[in-house]
Motif scaffolding. Structure first.
Motif, PDB file in Angstrom:
ATOM      1  N   ALA A 107      38.209  45.356  35.082  1.00 41.94           N
ATOM      2  CA  ALA A 107      39.029  44.404  34.551  1.00 41.94           C
ATOM      3  C   ALA A 107      38.349  43.158  33.939  1.00 41.94           C
ATOM      4  CB  ALA A 107      40.199  44.189  35.346  1.00 41.94           C
ATOM      5  N   GLY A 108      38.760  42.780  32.671  1.00 44.50           N
ATOM      6  CA  GLY A 108      38.312  41.620  32.127  1.00 44.50           C
ATOM      7  C   GLY A 108      37.020  41.611  31.724  1.00 44.50           C
ATOM      8  N   TRP A 119      31.776  33.761  43.214  1.00 46.49           N
ATOM      9  CA  TRP A 119      32.546  34.156  44.469  1.00 46.49           C
ATOM     10  C   TRP A 119      31.920  34.429  45.596  1.00 46.49           C
ATOM     11  CZ3 TRP A 119      37.590  34.719  43.327  1.00 46.49           C
ATOM     12  CH2 TRP A 119      38.131  34.758  42.161  1.00 46.49           C
ATOM     13  N   MET A 134      39.339  37.481  46.245  1.00 45.60           N
ATOM     14  CA  MET A 134      38.349  38.448  46.271  1.00 45.60           C
ATOM     15  C   MET A 134      37.907  38.736  47.712  1.00 45.60           C
ATOM     16  SD  MET A 134      37.011  39.965  44.060  1.00 45.60           S
ATOM     17  CE  MET A 134      37.113  39.213  42.440  1.00 45.60           C
ATOM     18  N   ARG A 183      32.751  45.123  44.318  1.00 42.75           N
ATOM     19  CA  ARG A 183      33.394  44.018  44.216  1.00 42.75           C
ATOM     20  C   ARG A 183      34.943  44.237  44.241  1.00 42.75           C
ATOM     21  NH1 ARG A 183      35.556  41.005  39.729  1.00 42.75           N
ATOM     22  NH2 ARG A 183      35.166  38.830  39.525  1.00 42.75           N
ATOM     23  N   ALA A 218      35.108  38.468  33.140  1.00 43.77           N
ATOM     24  CA  ALA A 218      34.385  38.974  34.466  1.00 43.77           C
ATOM     25  C   ALA A 218      33.208  39.563  34.252  1.00 43.77           C
ATOM     26  CB  ALA A 218      35.315  39.748  35.174  1.00 43.77           C
ATOM     27  N   HIS A 220      39.699  36.738  27.653  1.00 45.53           N
ATOM     28  CA  HIS A 220      41.017  37.169  27.276  1.00 45.53           C
ATOM     29  C   HIS A 220      41.771  36.110  28.181  1.00 45.53           C
ATOM     30  CE1 HIS A 220      40.157  39.089  31.097  1.00 45.53           C
ATOM     31  NE2 HIS A 220      41.273  39.349  31.389  1.00 45.53           N
ATOM     32  N   LEU A 278      43.492  35.137  42.020  1.00 44.94           N
ATOM     33  CA  LEU A 278      42.923  36.122  42.543  1.00 44.94           C
ATOM     34  C   LEU A 278      42.276  36.018  43.717  1.00 44.94           C
ATOM     35  CD1 LEU A 278      41.527  39.128  41.893  1.00 44.94           C
ATOM     36  CD2 LEU A 278      39.607  37.726  40.506  1.00 44.94           C
ATOM     37  N   THR A 328      32.828  34.961  37.505  1.00 46.25           N
ATOM     38  CA  THR A 328      33.844  34.964  36.423  1.00 46.25           C
ATOM     39  C   THR A 328      33.759  33.801  35.734  1.00 46.25           C
ATOM     40  OG1 THR A 328      35.549  36.043  37.893  1.00 46.25           O
ATOM     41  CG2 THR A 328      36.194  35.198  36.100  1.00 46.25           C
ATOM     42  N   HIS A 347      39.401  34.036  30.484  1.00 45.34           N
ATOM     43  CA  HIS A 347      38.529  34.310  31.515  1.00 45.34           C
ATOM     44  C   HIS A 347      37.598  35.599  31.158  1.00 45.34           C
ATOM     45  CE1 HIS A 347      42.033  36.065  32.759  1.00 45.34           C
ATOM     46  NE2 HIS A 347      41.315  37.045  33.461  1.00 45.34           N
ATOM     47  N   ILE A 401      41.989  44.471  41.972  1.00 42.12           N
ATOM     48  CA  ILE A 401      40.718  44.488  41.102  1.00 42.12           C
ATOM     49  C   ILE A 401      39.571  44.914  41.711  1.00 42.12           C
ATOM     50  CG2 ILE A 401      39.507  42.583  39.916  1.00 42.12           C
ATOM     51  CD1 ILE A 401      42.240  42.641  38.740  1.00 42.12           C
ATOM     52  N   ARG A 434      45.030  40.606  42.751  1.00 41.56           N
ATOM     53  CA  ARG A 434      45.503  39.552  41.833  1.00 41.56           C
ATOM     54  C   ARG A 434      47.142  39.787  41.847  1.00 41.56           C
ATOM     55  NH1 ARG A 434      44.457  40.375  35.659  1.00 41.56           N
ATOM     56  NH2 ARG A 434      46.565  40.636  35.694  1.00 41.56           N
ATOM     57  N   TRP A 441      44.283  30.507  37.891  1.00 45.89           N
ATOM     58  CA  TRP A 441      44.091  29.969  36.572  1.00 45.89           C
ATOM     59  C   TRP A 441      45.340  30.076  35.799  1.00 45.89           C
ATOM     60  CZ3 TRP A 441      41.625  34.466  38.280  1.00 45.89           C
ATOM     61  CH2 TRP A 441      42.019  35.772  37.577  1.00 45.89           C
TER      62      TRP A 441
HETATM   63  C1  SIN Z   1      40.859  39.736  35.487  1.00 46.61           C
HETATM   64  O1  SIN Z   1      41.947  39.588  36.284  1.00 46.61           O
HETATM   65  O2  SIN Z   1      40.601  39.829  34.222  1.00 46.61           O
HETATM   66  C2  SIN Z   1      39.504  40.138  36.280  1.00 46.61           C
HETATM   67  C3  SIN Z   1      39.023  38.632  36.778  1.00 46.61           C
HETATM   68  C4  SIN Z   1      37.860  38.950  37.733  1.00 46.61           C
HETATM   69  O3  SIN Z   1      37.600  40.164  38.116  1.00 46.61           O
HETATM   70  O4  SIN Z   1      37.027  38.078  38.056  1.00 46.61           O
END
Ligand code: SIN
Length: 274
Positions: free
Chosen positions: A93-94, A233, A115, A259, A250, A98, A113, A125, A248, A83, A263, A241
Motif C-alpha cells: 500500500a502507498g 516507525w 504499526m 512490516r 510508503a 497519494h 495508522l 513513510t 504520503h 497494512i 489503519r 494524517w
Molecule cells: C498507506 O496508508 O498508504 C500506507 C502508509 C504506510 O504503510 O506507511
C-alpha cells in the motif's frame, strides 16, 4: 502519561506528540488540542501506543464515522484495514505519493495508522504538505489550476496492482470520481493541491498530452523535499494524517523483512472547489 507536548518535525509539516495515551478514550480538552495541532501540522506522530483493533476503531470514531475501504474490512472489524508487506509481497500500500482513496466521491478526511511490526531499518513513510506545494507555485499557475477538475479512478490500482476482483470490492466495482485540482480545506479554508499519482488519471477538458505534462509537472513539484517530513516507525508508533491537504508515500526498501499494522480511515465529504 505526562503533559501533552508537541514538537514540529519540519517547517512545512508534521509534529511529534507526547503525553497522551491513545488507547484510552480522549477527554474533550485533549481531543481539542490534538485536533488543533493536527489542523496546523497535517500529520501527528505518537510513540509507544498500545492499540488493539478495537481501540484503534474507537480512536478513529472520535474523529468521525469510519470509512469502509473499497477492498473491504479486515480483522472482522468495520473500518479496520490491514497494512502489511513481507518477503512474499508482490506489491504494497502507498507505493507512490497519494492521499487515501481519492477515487471515492467523498474521500476520507483522515487516516490513523498503528504499526505493530517494523523492519530493523527502512519502511519509513514520507508526508508532504499540499498547502505548501500549492503556495509555492507562481500566481499564473495557481490561477490556471484553480479552475480545473481532474478525474480519479481505482481499477488500475486495485485490479492492476492488488489483483482485487470486482466482487471482492466494497460496492462490487471500482470507484471513480471527479474532483477540483485545487480544493479548499473545509476546516481551515486554505487551498491545497488535490491531484495524486495513484488515483488521478487525467485533467478534465485538456488534451491528453496537455493533461499528462501538467500532471507530471505537478507530481515532480509535489515531490520536493522542502514540502515534506519523513517518519521512522518503531513498534507501537502511530501516525495520523489529514488526507485533504497532505499526501504520503510508503517505502518498501526492507525486503525480505516484514512490516505490519492496522489503519482506520475517517469518512470525509466531497472536496470543495476554490
Ligand atoms: C498507506 O496508508 O498508504 C500506507 C502508509 C504506510 O504503510 O506507511
Amino acid at each position: 502519561m505526562g503533559r501533552l507536548a508537541m514538537a514540529p518535525v519540519t517547517p512545512a509539516i508534521g509534529a511529534e506528540v507526547s503525553g497522551v495515551d491513545l488507547g484510552r478514550p480522549l477527554d474533550d480538552e485533549t481531543f481539542g488540542a490534538l485536533r488543533d495541532a493536527w489542523m496546523d501540522r497535517l500529520v501527528l506522530f505518537f510513540r509507544d501506543q498500545t492499540l488493539d483493533p478495537a481501540a484503534l476503531q474507537r480512536l478513529g470514531r472520535r474523529f468521525g464515522p469510519l470509512h469502509v475501504h473499497p477492498q473491504g474490512d479486515v480483522e472482522g472489524r468495520e473500518g479496520v484495514l490491514r497494512i502489511h508487506a513481507d518477503r512474499d509481497s508482490k506489491t504494497y500500500a502507498g507505493r507512490r505519493w497519494h492521499a487515501d482513496v481519492t477515487c471515492d466521491a467523498e474521500p476520507p478526511l483522515a487516516s490513523i495508522l498503528h504499526m505493530h511490526r517494523v523492519p530493523e531499518a527502512g519502511g519509513d513513510t514520507l508526508f508532504a504538505s499540499m498547502y505548501a506545494a500549492y503556495e509555492a507555485l507562481s500566481g499564473p499557475m495557481r490561477r490556471l489550476l484553480d479552475g480545473l477538475e481532474a478525474a480519479h479512478a481505482s481499477e488500475h490500482n486495485y485490479a492492476g496492482y492488488h489483483g482485487t476482483a470486482p466482487e471482492e470490492t466494497r460496492d462490487g466495482g471500482y470507484p471513480a470520481a471527479v474532483h477540483p485540482v485545487v480544493a479548499r480545506h473545509p476546516a481551515t479554508g486554505r487551498k491545497a493541491l488535490y491531484v495524486n499519482e495513484i488515483f488521478t488519471t487525467h485533467i478534465v477538458g485538456l488534451e491528453p498530452a496537455e493533461s499528462r505534462s501538467l500532471l507530471d509537472f505537478l507530481y515532480a513539484h509535489i515531490g520536493q523535499p522542502r514540502f515534506q517530513c519523513r517518519f521512522r516507525w518503531r513498534p507501537d508508533s502511530v501516525a495520523m494524517w489529514d488526507n485533504r491537504a497532505a499526501q504520503h508515500m510508503a517505502l518498501f526498501d526492507y525486503w525480505p523483512e516484514t512490516r505490519s499494522g492496522h489503519r482506520v480511515t475517517v469518512r470525509g465529504e466531497r472536496p470543495r472547489p476554490v
